[in-house]
Design an enzyme around this catalytic site. Structure first.
Site, PDB file in Angstrom:
ATOM      1  N   ASN A 297       3.088   4.695   9.795  1.00 47.67           N
ATOM      2  CA  ASN A 297       2.449   5.286  10.975  1.00 47.67           C
ATOM      3  C   ASN A 297       3.017   4.615  12.216  1.00 47.67           C
ATOM      4  OD1 ASN A 297       0.687   3.009   9.747  1.00 47.67           O
ATOM      5  ND2 ASN A 297       0.278   2.948  11.960  1.00 47.67           N
TER       6      ASN A 297
ATOM      7  N   HIS B  18      -5.230  -9.211  -0.158  1.00 46.38           N
ATOM      8  CA  HIS B  18      -4.977  -9.467   1.259  1.00 46.38           C
ATOM      9  C   HIS B  18      -5.928 -10.526   1.797  1.00 46.38           C
ATOM     10  CE1 HIS B  18      -3.766  -5.321   0.342  1.00 46.38           C
ATOM     11  NE2 HIS B  18      -2.840  -5.468   1.254  1.00 46.38           N
TER      12      HIS B  18
ATOM     13  N   TYR C 213      -7.666 -10.325   4.336  1.00 45.22           N
ATOM     14  CA  TYR C 213      -8.906  -9.737   4.853  1.00 45.22           C
ATOM     15  C   TYR C 213      -9.933  -9.463   3.747  1.00 45.22           C
ATOM     16  CZ  TYR C 213      -6.665  -5.255   3.539  1.00 45.22           C
ATOM     17  OH  TYR C 213      -6.026  -4.227   2.882  1.00 45.22           O
ATOM     18  N   GLU C 214      -9.510  -9.607   2.470  1.00 50.41           N
ATOM     19  CA  GLU C 214     -10.486  -9.397   1.389  1.00 50.41           C
ATOM     20  C   GLU C 214     -11.413 -10.600   1.229  1.00 50.41           C
ATOM     21  OE1 GLU C 214      -8.735  -7.383  -2.167  1.00 50.41           O
ATOM     22  OE2 GLU C 214      -6.915  -7.267  -0.960  1.00 50.41           O
TER      23      GLU C 214
ATOM     24  N   MET D 270      -0.618  -6.400   7.645  1.00 50.66           N
ATOM     25  CA  MET D 270      -1.713  -7.308   7.300  1.00 50.66           C
ATOM     26  C   MET D 270      -1.428  -8.075   6.011  1.00 50.66           C
ATOM     27  SD  MET D 270      -4.935  -4.705   7.808  1.00 50.66           S
ATOM     28  CE  MET D 270      -4.901  -3.397   9.035  1.00 50.66           C
ATOM     29  N   SER D 271      -0.164  -8.249   5.701  1.00 56.21           N
ATOM     30  CA  SER D 271       0.168  -8.922   4.428  1.00 56.21           C
ATOM     31  C   SER D 271       1.492  -9.653   4.557  1.00 56.21           C
ATOM     32  CB  SER D 271       0.252  -7.870   3.311  1.00 56.21           C
ATOM     33  OG  SER D 271       1.420  -7.066   3.508  1.00 56.21           O
TER      34      SER D 271
ATOM     35  N   HIS E 203      -6.279   4.681   6.643  1.00 50.75           N
ATOM     36  CA  HIS E 203      -5.576   4.210   5.446  1.00 50.75           C
ATOM     37  C   HIS E 203      -5.041   5.372   4.618  1.00 50.75           C
ATOM     38  CE1 HIS E 203      -4.362   1.267   2.522  1.00 50.75           C
ATOM     39  NE2 HIS E 203      -5.160   1.727   1.580  1.00 50.75           N
TER      40      HIS E 203
ATOM     41  N   SER F 169       0.831  -1.208   0.000  1.00 46.25           N
ATOM     42  CA  SER F 169       0.000   0.000   0.000  1.00 46.25           C
ATOM     43  C   SER F 169       0.861   1.250   0.000  1.00 46.25           C
ATOM     44  CB  SER F 169      -0.889   0.019   1.251  1.00 46.25           C
ATOM     45  OG  SER F 169      -1.847  -1.000   1.177  1.00 46.25           O
TER      46      SER F 169
ATOM     47  N   HIS G   4      -3.520   0.369  -4.429  1.00 49.28           N
ATOM     48  CA  HIS G   4      -2.992  -0.788  -5.162  1.00 49.28           C
ATOM     49  C   HIS G   4      -3.451  -0.648  -6.610  1.00 49.28           C
ATOM     50  CE1 HIS G   4      -1.438  -3.206  -1.748  1.00 49.28           C
ATOM     51  NE2 HIS G   4      -2.248  -2.394  -1.094  1.00 49.28           N
TER      52      HIS G   4
ATOM     53  N   ALA H  53       3.367  -1.599   3.767  1.00 50.99           N
ATOM     54  CA  ALA H  53       3.194  -0.474   4.680  1.00 50.99           C
ATOM     55  C   ALA H  53       2.923  -1.074   6.046  1.00 50.99           C
ATOM     56  CB  ALA H  53       2.015   0.386   4.254  1.00 50.99           C
TER      57      ALA H  53
END
Ligand SMILES: O=P(O)(O)O[C@@H]1C[C@H](O)[C@@H](CO)O1
Ligand SMILES: Nc1nc2[nH]cnc2c(=O)[nH]1
Length: 279
Positions: free
Chosen positions: A239, A93, A95-96, A215-216, A251, A37, A71, A123
């Site tokens: 962050n 990802h 979570y998708e 998350m990836s 995001h 990201s 993306h 990220a």
């Protein structure tokens, strides 16, 4: 003698590799790069002038057009300092909710296009106190807290040195030369997402030894090691993790950090990727 890989590229990956070879005129790509990201803009500055061939993911078997902002949805064949590189701008990802196969498809495509090096970028939130926003961190190891694996059956993949120590050394040298700063190394904790963490969860992750949270990346690394690829991972700290500043996370902030650093990220990858591929 090295043991043969436990995994072989999927049929979709082989079909995507054939399509890339036809579209680019390049029969093989020595390294494959997955952009996280906020990293998508680096493709512009990454390629040797006039060598980039961008292929929309929609036209490639196995790729789902990305649903996450930041993306791009293109696979770009290019030369980076003369080395054939495939840059995947658009990751899927866990979570998708589309299963693990699309998530690790880039790793399978990497193997199918002849890469022996997979460069994973992402990220991430900074968990360790000394990390700062905008910093590049080499991934030394990971904590898979997703509760998922891209593997099934008796695929007993070894993950010792999953992030190649030799590639980390080469990447550190390349990043120091390109950016003037020797990157830190850290442990990347992969959470299921899509929600960010609570401050209590970040305190837990710190106790567990995490330096970064995302998350990836982890599923791709596991699949890549099963495919016999060497892996190097680079996190951009976009962050500080939840609770560190007390500020909410979003995001847009993550993407802004990537965009702000895109020139530096391009220079970093232009140094890192060919050096890793040539090692
Ligand atoms: O694809 P990456 O891991 O770089 O994206 C991170 C994790 C989430 O997808 C997103 C949250 O802002 O950034
Ligand atoms: N899980 C997680 N992923 C991120 N990606 C970018 N920042 C973060 C974060 O703070 N937490």
């Amino acid at each position: 003698m090295s043991t043969p890989p436990l995994l072989s590229p999927t049929a979709d990956a082989r079909a995507a590799a054939d399509a890339v070879a036809r579209a680019s005129g390049r029969p093989a790509h020595r390294a494959t790069l997955v952009l996280g990201s906020g990293w998508s803009d680096v493709v512009v500055g990454l390629a040797d002038p006039g060598t980039a061939v961008a292929i929309p993911m929609a036209g490639l078997p196995g790729f789902a057009p990305p649903s996450v902002a930041g993306h791009r949805g293109t696979v770009t064949s290019c030369l980076v300092d003369g080395v054939p590189v495939l840059a995947v701008a658009g990751r899927t990802h866990l979570y998708e909710g589309v299963g693990t196969e699309p998530v690790v498809h880039p790793a399978h495509v990497a193997a199918a296009v002849g890469s022996d090096v997979l460069v994973l970028t992402n990220a991430a939130g900074g968990v360790r106190d000394d990390l700062t926003v905008g910093e590049l961190v080499l991934i030394r190891d990971h904590l898979n807290l997703t509760g998922r694996s891209p593997l099934s059956g008796p695929a007993f993949v070894d993950l010792v040195d999953a992030y190649s120590p030799r590639l980390r050394h080469i990447a550190a040298e390349a990043l120091r030369a390109a950016t003037g700063a020797r990157p830190a190394e850290g442990v990347y904790a992969a959470m299921p997402g899509p929600q960010y963490e609570t401050p209590a969860e970040i305190r837990m992750l710190r106790t567990l030894g995490a330096d970064l949270v995302g998350m990836s990346t982890v599923p791709e690394t596991v699949a890549a090691r099963g495919l016999g690829l060497r892996v190097v991972g680079v996190s951009l700290v976009t962050n500080l993790a939840a609770g560190v500043t007390g500020q909410p996370l979003d995001h847009a902030e993550v993407l802004a950090a990537g965009t702000a650093g895109s020139g530096r990220l391009s220079r970093a990858l232009r140094a890192l990727v060919p050096a890793a591929a040539r090692s």
